[in-house]
Scaffold this motif. Structure first.
Motif, PDB file in Angstrom:
ATOM      1  N   VAL A   1       0.833  -1.201   0.000  1.00 31.94           N
ATOM      2  CA  VAL A   1       0.000   0.000   0.000  1.00 31.94           C
ATOM      3  C   VAL A   1       0.871   1.256   0.000  1.00 31.94           C
ATOM      4  O   VAL A   1       0.616   2.213  -0.747  1.00 31.94           O
ATOM      5  CB  VAL A   1      -0.935  -0.007   1.232  1.00 31.94           C
ATOM      6  CG1 VAL A   1      -1.470   1.382   1.524  1.00 31.94           C
ATOM      7  CG2 VAL A   1      -2.086  -0.993   1.026  1.00 31.94           C
ATOM      8  N   LEU A   2       1.918   1.229   0.819  1.00 27.33           N
ATOM      9  CA  LEU A   2       2.797   2.406   0.901  1.00 27.33           C
ATOM     10  C   LEU A   2       3.513   2.665  -0.416  1.00 27.33           C
ATOM     11  O   LEU A   2       3.701   3.819  -0.805  1.00 27.33           O
ATOM     12  CB  LEU A   2       3.808   2.233   2.037  1.00 27.33           C
ATOM     13  CG  LEU A   2       3.222   2.382   3.441  1.00 27.33           C
ATOM     14  CD1 LEU A   2       4.257   2.020   4.508  1.00 27.33           C
ATOM     15  CD2 LEU A   2       2.713   3.810   3.686  1.00 27.33           C
ATOM     16  N   VAL A   3       3.906   1.610  -1.127  1.00 26.63           N
ATOM     17  CA  VAL A   3       4.552   1.791  -2.431  1.00 26.63           C
ATOM     18  C   VAL A   3       3.570   2.430  -3.419  1.00 26.63           C
ATOM     19  O   VAL A   3       3.932   3.332  -4.178  1.00 26.63           O
ATOM     20  CB  VAL A   3       5.101   0.448  -2.980  1.00 26.63           C
ATOM     21  CG1 VAL A   3       5.514   0.571  -4.441  1.00 26.63           C
ATOM     22  CG2 VAL A   3       6.293  -0.008  -2.145  1.00 26.63           C
ATOM     23  N   GLY A   4       2.316   1.981  -3.379  1.00 25.58           N
ATOM     24  CA  GLY A   4       1.288   2.581  -4.236  1.00 25.58           C
ATOM     25  C   GLY A   4       1.085   4.055  -3.924  1.00 25.58           C
ATOM     26  O   GLY A   4       1.051   4.901  -4.825  1.00 25.58           O
ATOM     27  N   LEU A   5       0.978   4.374  -2.630  1.00 26.83           N
ATOM     28  CA  LEU A   5       0.799   5.771  -2.218  1.00 26.83           C
ATOM     29  C   LEU A   5       2.016   6.609  -2.593  1.00 26.83           C
ATOM     30  O   LEU A   5       1.905   7.723  -3.094  1.00 26.83           O
ATOM     31  CB  LEU A   5       0.583   5.854  -0.706  1.00 26.83           C
ATOM     32  CG  LEU A   5      -0.780   5.400  -0.182  1.00 26.83           C
ATOM     33  CD1 LEU A   5      -0.756   5.287   1.338  1.00 26.83           C
ATOM     34  CD2 LEU A   5      -1.861   6.400  -0.602  1.00 26.83           C
ATOM     35  N   ARG A   6       3.187   6.037  -2.353  1.00 28.53           N
ATOM     36  CA  ARG A   6       4.412   6.809  -2.551  1.00 28.53           C
ATOM     37  C   ARG A   6       4.659   7.124  -4.021  1.00 28.53           C
ATOM     38  O   ARG A   6       5.246   8.163  -4.346  1.00 28.53           O
ATOM     39  CB  ARG A   6       5.597   6.062  -1.944  1.00 28.53           C
ATOM     40  CG  ARG A   6       6.835   6.887  -1.844  1.00 28.53           C
ATOM     41  CD  ARG A   6       7.797   6.310  -0.819  1.00 28.53           C
ATOM     42  NE  ARG A   6       8.967   7.148  -0.728  1.00 28.53           N
ATOM     43  CZ  ARG A   6       9.645   7.407   0.382  1.00 28.53           C
ATOM     44  NH1 ARG A   6       9.279   6.867   1.516  1.00 28.53           N
ATOM     45  NH2 ARG A   6      10.691   8.188   0.376  1.00 28.53           N
ATOM     46  N   SER A   7       4.244   6.210  -4.916  1.00 33.91           N
ATOM     47  CA  SER A   7       4.459   6.479  -6.343  1.00 33.91           C
ATOM     48  C   SER A   7       3.680   7.721  -6.778  1.00 33.91           C
ATOM     49  O   SER A   7       4.053   8.390  -7.740  1.00 33.91           O
ATOM     50  CB  SER A   7       4.064   5.265  -7.186  1.00 33.91           C
ATOM     51  OG  SER A   7       2.655   5.128  -7.218  1.00 33.91           O
ATOM     52  N   GLN A   8       2.587   8.032  -6.062  1.00 33.47           N
ATOM     53  CA  GLN A   8       1.825   9.245  -6.370  1.00 33.47           C
ATOM     54  C   GLN A   8       2.642  10.507  -6.077  1.00 33.47           C
ATOM     55  O   GLN A   8       2.353  11.573  -6.622  1.00 33.47           O
ATOM     56  CB  GLN A   8       0.531   9.306  -5.544  1.00 33.47           C
ATOM     57  CG  GLN A   8      -0.374   8.113  -5.731  1.00 33.47           C
ATOM     58  CD  GLN A   8      -0.748   7.910  -7.181  1.00 33.47           C
ATOM     59  OE1 GLN A   8      -1.252   8.814  -7.817  1.00 33.47           O
ATOM     60  NE2 GLN A   8      -0.460   6.736  -7.713  1.00 33.47           N
ATOM     61  N   ALA A   9       3.618  10.376  -5.183  1.00 33.06           N
ATOM     62  CA  ALA A   9       4.413  11.540  -4.774  1.00 33.06           C
ATOM     63  C   ALA A   9       5.262  12.087  -5.916  1.00 33.06           C
ATOM     64  O   ALA A   9       5.754  13.214  -5.847  1.00 33.06           O
ATOM     65  CB  ALA A   9       5.299  11.181  -3.584  1.00 33.06           C
ATOM     66  N   VAL A  10       5.449  11.293  -6.985  1.00 33.25           N
ATOM     67  CA  VAL A  10       6.212  11.781  -8.134  1.00 33.25           C
ATOM     68  C   VAL A  10       5.502  12.986  -8.750  1.00 33.25           C
ATOM     69  O   VAL A  10       6.142  13.960  -9.141  1.00 33.25           O
ATOM     70  CB  VAL A  10       6.405  10.658  -9.192  1.00 33.25           C
ATOM     71  CG1 VAL A  10       7.019  11.215 -10.466  1.00 33.25           C
ATOM     72  CG2 VAL A  10       7.268   9.533  -8.637  1.00 33.25           C
TER      73      VAL A  10
END
Lengths: 202, 202
Positions: A109-118
């Motif tokens: 879940v965190l990887v999914g959320l973090r990719s949005q940070a790009v």
């Protein structure tokens, strides 16, 4: 739990929404998350969620902050005796050697959320704060070890960034590859690095 | 370039499509990528792309393989003299201390692609292979250093996984946070780790 002291900045309703968000993320992943599903888990209407949060992104940014608050609160309770053990404890919490199913799902879940940070500025700010807080937590333990004469006089900031990068990279690999032994190998090497870099030469 | 030798497995048309994909990704990011845009950049019809690749995902999986082939080919040309320098060279290529705009954009693209690996099996397989190949490249250099007596007799696999995790974690942080000094701090600490862990004690 509904006080407004700095340590307990989350109202009971907010905490319940965060718990509902967490459960919804575990079941549906980041891709399957919707306000409707969180509302179902929360047991109230979508309007009740929108009373607290303007949008799904707004809610998710709050969720990330909630997760780090929880993490820091747990760390501060469970550490404080021995800098070497404290460091290993924080690393084990961030990158469990043998994660259970819930920990695996949370990492995905965190990887999914973090990719949005790009591309999403609010997410980017939140992950900037998260990494900053984690690096600070690690750096403080290292500095305490130095002050107490248990560690050599290393640059605590750099070592903290190195540990954080290794932990984040191994977690990232665990969520995005099938290289099952790689995170453990990196962890073992990180521990021997901490030993060799931080232990005073006698 | 159109031969079928193992080293040159990409046909000229495939290479041109990969170049077009790369340019399109740099300009539009992963989120803005479409077969139409790649076809425009390629200067041919969408049908011409579908002749080579069944879907956008199929094309992107090929693109990732192409990128790693290119990377390995460059590394094998530019290394081979001195294991310590070779290790630093590979690390600098993976995680430039001062990335230019193109390198930044490529890293952001890779984070977008890699987040798909959480749920997309083909992407997951490809990132598994990518990390495997990078860890092998790093491990071979370390093993060569050990065999030549320049490095201590460490576990080359573990050290390679540690380096890869640190590099991936720092790259990930660079693409998803505004902590501009963190990747460099991790890199400096990684270099001192390589020094202390790999250098023979005299």
């Amino acid at each position: 739990m509904a006080t407004n002291s700095p340590d307990e900045k989350w109202s009971t309703a907010e905490e319940e929404i965060m718990e509902a968000t967490y459960q919804t993320l575990l079941v549906n992943g980041y891709a399957g998350l919707s306000i409707s599903r969180i509302a179902d888990e929360f047991g109230k209407s979508k309007a009740a969620l929108y009373y607290h949060y303007d949008s799904k992104d707004d809610l998710l940014v709050a969720f990330l902050e909630f997760a780090v608050d929880r993490f820091e609160s747990m760390i501060s309770t469970e550490t404080g005796e021995n800098p070497t053990e404290d460091l290993e404890h924080v690393i084990e919490k961030l990158l469990p050697l043998q994660p259970d199913e819930e920990q695996r799902q949370l990492q995905e879940v965190l990887v999914g959320l973090r990719s949005q940070a790009v591309t999403n500025e609010a997410f980017r700010e939140q992950f900037t704060r998260i990494d900053e807080r984690l690096a600070t937590t690690l750096g403080k333990i290292i500095q305490r070890g130095i002050d107490e004469g248990m560690f050599r006089d290393v640059d605590s900031t750099r070592v903290a960034e190195h540990i954080l990068a290794t932990v984040n990279g191994a977690m990232y690999a665990r969520a995005t590859t099938d290289r099952h032994n790689a995170p453990a190998a990196a962890r073992v090497s990180l521990s021997s690095y901490i030993d060799s870099e931080l232990r005073p030469t006698t």
